[in-house]
Motif scaffolding. Sequence first.
Motif, short mmCIF file in Angstrom:
data_model
loop_
_atom_site.label_atom_id
_atom_site.label_comp_id
_atom_site.label_asym_id
_atom_site.label_seq_id
_atom_site.Cartn_x
_atom_site.Cartn_y
_atom_site.Cartn_z
N CYS A 219 0.83 -1.19 0.00
CA CYS A 219 0.00 0.00 0.00
C CYS A 219 0.88 1.26 0.00
O CYS A 219 1.75 1.42 0.86
CB CYS A 219 -0.91 0.00 1.23
SG CYS A 219 -1.99 1.44 1.30
N PRO A 220 0.66 2.19 -0.94
CA PRO A 220 1.48 3.40 -1.02
C PRO A 220 0.96 4.50 -0.10
O PRO A 220 0.66 5.61 -0.51
CB PRO A 220 1.33 3.79 -2.50
CG PRO A 220 -0.04 3.36 -2.86
CD PRO A 220 -0.30 2.09 -2.07
N PHE A 221 0.84 4.18 1.19
CA PHE A 221 0.28 5.13 2.15
C PHE A 221 1.14 5.16 3.39
O PHE A 221 1.48 4.11 3.94
CB PHE A 221 -1.15 4.70 2.51
CG PHE A 221 -1.81 5.54 3.57
CD1 PHE A 221 -2.23 6.84 3.28
CD2 PHE A 221 -2.01 5.04 4.85
CE1 PHE A 221 -2.84 7.61 4.26
CE2 PHE A 221 -2.63 5.82 5.83
CZ PHE A 221 -3.05 7.11 5.53
N ASN A 222 1.49 6.35 3.83
CA ASN A 222 2.27 6.52 5.05
C ASN A 222 1.34 6.90 6.19
O ASN A 222 0.74 7.99 6.16
CB ASN A 222 3.33 7.60 4.87
CG ASN A 222 4.40 7.20 3.88
OD1 ASN A 222 4.87 6.06 3.90
ND2 ASN A 222 4.77 8.12 3.00
N SER A 223 1.20 6.03 7.15
CA SER A 223 0.32 6.31 8.28
C SER A 223 0.97 7.34 9.19
O SER A 223 2.15 7.65 9.10
CB SER A 223 0.05 5.02 9.06
OG SER A 223 1.25 4.58 9.70
N ARG A 224 0.18 7.86 10.10
CA ARG A 224 0.70 8.84 11.07
C ARG A 224 1.80 8.22 11.93
O ARG A 224 2.79 8.85 12.23
CB ARG A 224 -0.43 9.34 11.96
CG ARG A 224 -1.53 10.04 11.20
CD ARG A 224 -2.58 10.57 12.16
NE ARG A 224 -3.74 11.06 11.42
CZ ARG A 224 -4.71 11.77 11.97
NH1 ARG A 224 -4.68 12.04 13.26
NH2 ARG A 224 -5.73 12.19 11.25
#
Length: 227
Positions: A219-224
């Motif tokens: 997934c190309p998402f950076n979480s907090r």
Amino acid sequence: MLPPTTDDDHPLAERFREFVRSTSFPCVGAKSALAKGQMRIVVARDIRSGWDDLRIYPGLLDLATSYAEDPVLFQTFIVIFEQDSALSETNFEAHMWDRIQSLSDKDEMFAQPADERVSGDPGDPHFSLSFGGQAFFVVGLHPGASRPARRFERPAMVFNLHDQFVRLREEGRYEKLRASILDRDEALAGTMNPMLARHGELSEARQYSGREVGNDWECPFNSRDAA
């Protein structure tokens, strides 16, 4: 921050409602939101650009806040993008996650709390997005989608509140609703959707774009937390 606005009278908004009204459209939850007048729609320019992100975000925050105050079922927030751009499934997925990342970054910028009932890690089976302290998941639609139910004339992102489905489970209504959607989707497409899974089994991030992905998908998402 701009006040929340909707574009419910825009021609694309009406064509989206017609899309949902179609007898072949499988999502009975969306049909309920439409029938109850609880479908909020914003029309933005281009999914490839962050131009309208600061206009989109207040609508998400407003839904999260109003739902926390009055948790009425079957509410949804939809962003439709005017530019088609003939995106492939891979390109749509990449730009969809760009918009999700930008909106999530704004939620953090405006010091909104994350929903602690879910995980912010997109690899976690309990992952959901968080806006205004409420968990959301996204359904992506676009003209090049392989699943007919995801094939709208323009790119679109549908934001649904995770808590609504928790409540449906608690009320014993979720499995019947899910079975109805799966059956209707299979009748429309001719095959079952291989990407669908229950929350807690696999990360829902894999389902957002509608593209079929393998176990090696990242997934190309950076979480907090990662940030």
